[in-house]
Design an enzyme around this catalytic site. Sequence first.
Site, PDB file in Angstrom:
ATOM      1  N   ARG A  60       0.831  -1.216   0.000  1.00  0.00           N
ATOM      2  CA  ARG A  60       0.000   0.000   0.000  1.00  0.00           C
ATOM      3  C   ARG A  60       0.857   1.254   0.000  1.00  0.00           C
ATOM      4  O   ARG A  60       0.423   2.324  -0.404  1.00  0.00           O
ATOM      5  CB  ARG A  60      -0.972   0.026   1.191  1.00  0.00           C
ATOM      6  CG  ARG A  60      -1.864   1.276   1.180  1.00  0.00           C
ATOM      7  CD  ARG A  60      -3.040   1.235   2.145  1.00  0.00           C
ATOM      8  NE  ARG A  60      -2.810   0.476   3.341  1.00  0.00           N
ATOM      9  CZ  ARG A  60      -2.059   0.889   4.364  1.00  0.00           C
ATOM     10  NH1 ARG A  60      -1.468   2.062   4.337  1.00  0.00           N
ATOM     11  NH2 ARG A  60      -1.907   0.105   5.412  1.00  0.00           N
ATOM     12  N   TYR A 110     -16.372  16.988 -15.463  1.00  0.00           N
ATOM     13  CA  TYR A 110     -16.770  15.578 -15.442  1.00  0.00           C
ATOM     14  C   TYR A 110     -17.852  15.395 -14.385  1.00  0.00           C
ATOM     15  O   TYR A 110     -17.733  15.866 -13.258  1.00  0.00           O
ATOM     16  CB  TYR A 110     -15.535  14.719 -15.134  1.00  0.00           C
ATOM     17  CG  TYR A 110     -15.823  13.254 -15.052  1.00  0.00           C
ATOM     18  CD1 TYR A 110     -16.215  12.543 -16.182  1.00  0.00           C
ATOM     19  CD2 TYR A 110     -15.722  12.571 -13.848  1.00  0.00           C
ATOM     20  CE1 TYR A 110     -16.487  11.195 -16.108  1.00  0.00           C
ATOM     21  CE2 TYR A 110     -15.987  11.221 -13.765  1.00  0.00           C
ATOM     22  CZ  TYR A 110     -16.372  10.538 -14.894  1.00  0.00           C
ATOM     23  OH  TYR A 110     -16.642   9.200 -14.812  1.00  0.00           O
ATOM     24  N   ASP A 121      -7.735  18.968 -14.507  1.00  0.00           N
ATOM     25  CA  ASP A 121      -7.985  17.609 -14.997  1.00  0.00           C
ATOM     26  C   ASP A 121      -7.554  17.589 -16.461  1.00  0.00           C
ATOM     27  O   ASP A 121      -8.218  18.158 -17.324  1.00  0.00           O
ATOM     28  CB  ASP A 121      -9.475  17.287 -14.841  1.00  0.00           C
ATOM     29  CG  ASP A 121      -9.832  15.864 -15.269  1.00  0.00           C
ATOM     30  OD1 ASP A 121      -9.087  15.286 -16.089  1.00  0.00           O
ATOM     31  OD2 ASP A 121     -10.858  15.345 -14.795  1.00  0.00           O
ATOM     32  N   LYS A 134      -8.407   6.532 -19.667  1.00  0.00           N
ATOM     33  CA  LYS A 134      -8.718   7.037 -20.997  1.00  0.00           C
ATOM     34  C   LYS A 134      -7.488   6.946 -21.909  1.00  0.00           C
ATOM     35  O   LYS A 134      -7.008   5.867 -22.154  1.00  0.00           O
ATOM     36  CB  LYS A 134      -9.275   8.455 -20.884  1.00  0.00           C
ATOM     37  CG  LYS A 134     -10.328   8.622 -19.770  1.00  0.00           C
ATOM     38  CD  LYS A 134     -11.611   7.844 -20.012  1.00  0.00           C
ATOM     39  CE  LYS A 134     -12.540   7.772 -18.808  1.00  0.00           C
ATOM     40  NZ  LYS A 134     -12.877   9.034 -18.170  1.00  0.00           N
TER      41      LYS A 134
HETATM   42  C1  LIG Z   1     -13.408   9.441 -16.934  1.00  0.00           C
HETATM   43  C2  LIG Z   1     -13.023  10.758 -16.418  1.00  0.00           C
HETATM   44  C3  LIG Z   1     -12.758  10.945 -15.051  1.00  0.00           C
HETATM   45  C4  LIG Z   1     -12.928   9.829 -14.032  1.00  0.00           C
HETATM   46  O1  LIG Z   1     -11.947   8.843 -14.173  1.00  0.00           O
HETATM   47  P1  LIG Z   1     -12.160   7.317 -13.735  1.00  0.00           P
HETATM   48  O2  LIG Z   1     -10.882   6.678 -14.125  1.00  0.00           O
HETATM   49  O3  LIG Z   1     -13.369   6.817 -14.478  1.00  0.00           O
HETATM   50  O4  LIG Z   1     -12.407   7.309 -12.265  1.00  0.00           O
HETATM   51  C5  LIG Z   1     -12.365  12.198 -14.631  1.00  0.00           C
HETATM   52  N1  LIG Z   1     -12.226  13.233 -15.501  1.00  0.00           N
HETATM   53  C6  LIG Z   1     -12.469  13.089 -16.808  1.00  0.00           C
HETATM   54  C7  LIG Z   1     -12.305  14.261 -17.716  1.00  0.00           C
HETATM   55  C8  LIG Z   1     -12.873  11.855 -17.319  1.00  0.00           C
HETATM   56  O5  LIG Z   1     -13.125  11.737 -18.629  1.00  0.00           O
END
Ligand SMILES: *Cc1c(COP(=O)(O)O)cnc(C)c1O
Length: 391
Positions: free
Chosen positions: A58, A111, A185, A210
């Site tokens: 961890r 998001y 983000d 992604k």
């Molecule tokens: C998918 C997404 C998230 C969340 O990520 P996860 O890996 O699904 O928890 C956050 N910000 C954006 C812009 C996203 O497309």
Amino acid sequence: MRRVTSDPLDALSPATLVVVAAGRPDRAQGAPVNPPLVLSSTFVSQGVPGPGEPLYGRMDAATWHPFEETLGTLEGSTHPALVFGSGMAAIAAALSLVPPGGRLVLPRHAYQVTLGYAQDLRDRLGIDVTLVDIDDTSAVVGALSEPRPASMLWVETPTNPMLEVADLPALVDAAHAVGALVGVDNTFATPLVQRPFEHGADVVVHSVTKYLAGHTDVVLGAALADDDALHARLHAYRTLHGSIAGPFEVWLALRGLRTLALRVERAQSNAAELARRLSTHPAVAEVRHPSLPSDPGHERATRLMDGFGAIVGLRPHGGPDAADAVVAALRLWVPATSLGGVESTLERRRRFATESVTVPEDLLRMSVGIEDVEDLWNDLAQALAAAPRPL
Ligand SMILES: *Cc1c(COP(=O)(O)O)cnc(C)c1O
């Protein structure tokens, strides 16, 4: 973003860096070229382990390191990235920097689950949450100081799913002027297209799920901070909350990362070409992609980004029913949520009751993949031809 150094392996361009991501293989005869996947949860230790000595899964895992170091370098941070169990786990860590009773300013079209988490912070910790149109710089600047100075400005650019482009350097200056941290983000752009630390951001997060992993087979996140104290706080958050990633997911993400430059280049050129063709199609009411000279985000994206990303917004004529009919008529494009995989996917975002009501009902968010662009176009053209036309 080449770094000045005497070691030639430290001065590589991003397209090479991602390939070398596996690190510097031991050049001894018979040594593995790729880093091993180590699944052990604990490591032999007696007495007090020295700094950097493996102890327990961890706290740290050697399998995380090549990915964390490569992403840190790509984002231009002096620290490695910190992997988390998902993008949301990384976002929760970043938002933990807002103190109880503090103020958080974030995009109306952030998001969806980030918005849900902000609401949770408001309900549990009394954090004051203000939503803004992130491309409206003067509105954001106003919201940063009124009714009282913000603790953090959260930025997504381009936004999900509206593709608004923020004036990031101007927003960072305004946020810092009131003492607010700036979190970005960077999932949509990837560090190949946009590096928020270059514009002064304090924290950067990714849904590694992604583009970075890129093969629709991993859920993973990452958070980065350049400042020593902020990095230490994110690191402590991860260990205390146990919001870590499994070694296998990170190993898969590293494999995906090694083709990031090729994938992003192809997906972006496909997206720009499809947006261009869609913009003159008779069944199309509106196309959003910052590559289009007519797009509201075009000027800023040209100035601030090294590309336009591979997400396209499409509104067919005929309203939400026509949009659903287009989705149903597609054969190659996959109807699915998420984005950034090798395969092209799309969805009508307002099918979710939780999606912001300012997102048009008929908006299709398209995640353009790396297939042959003519195959993608042919499938879109036949689906648009099948959809009902305006009278
Ligand atoms: C998918 C997404 C998230 C969340 O990520 P996860 O890996 O699904 O928890 C956050 N910000 C954006 C812009 C996203 O497309």
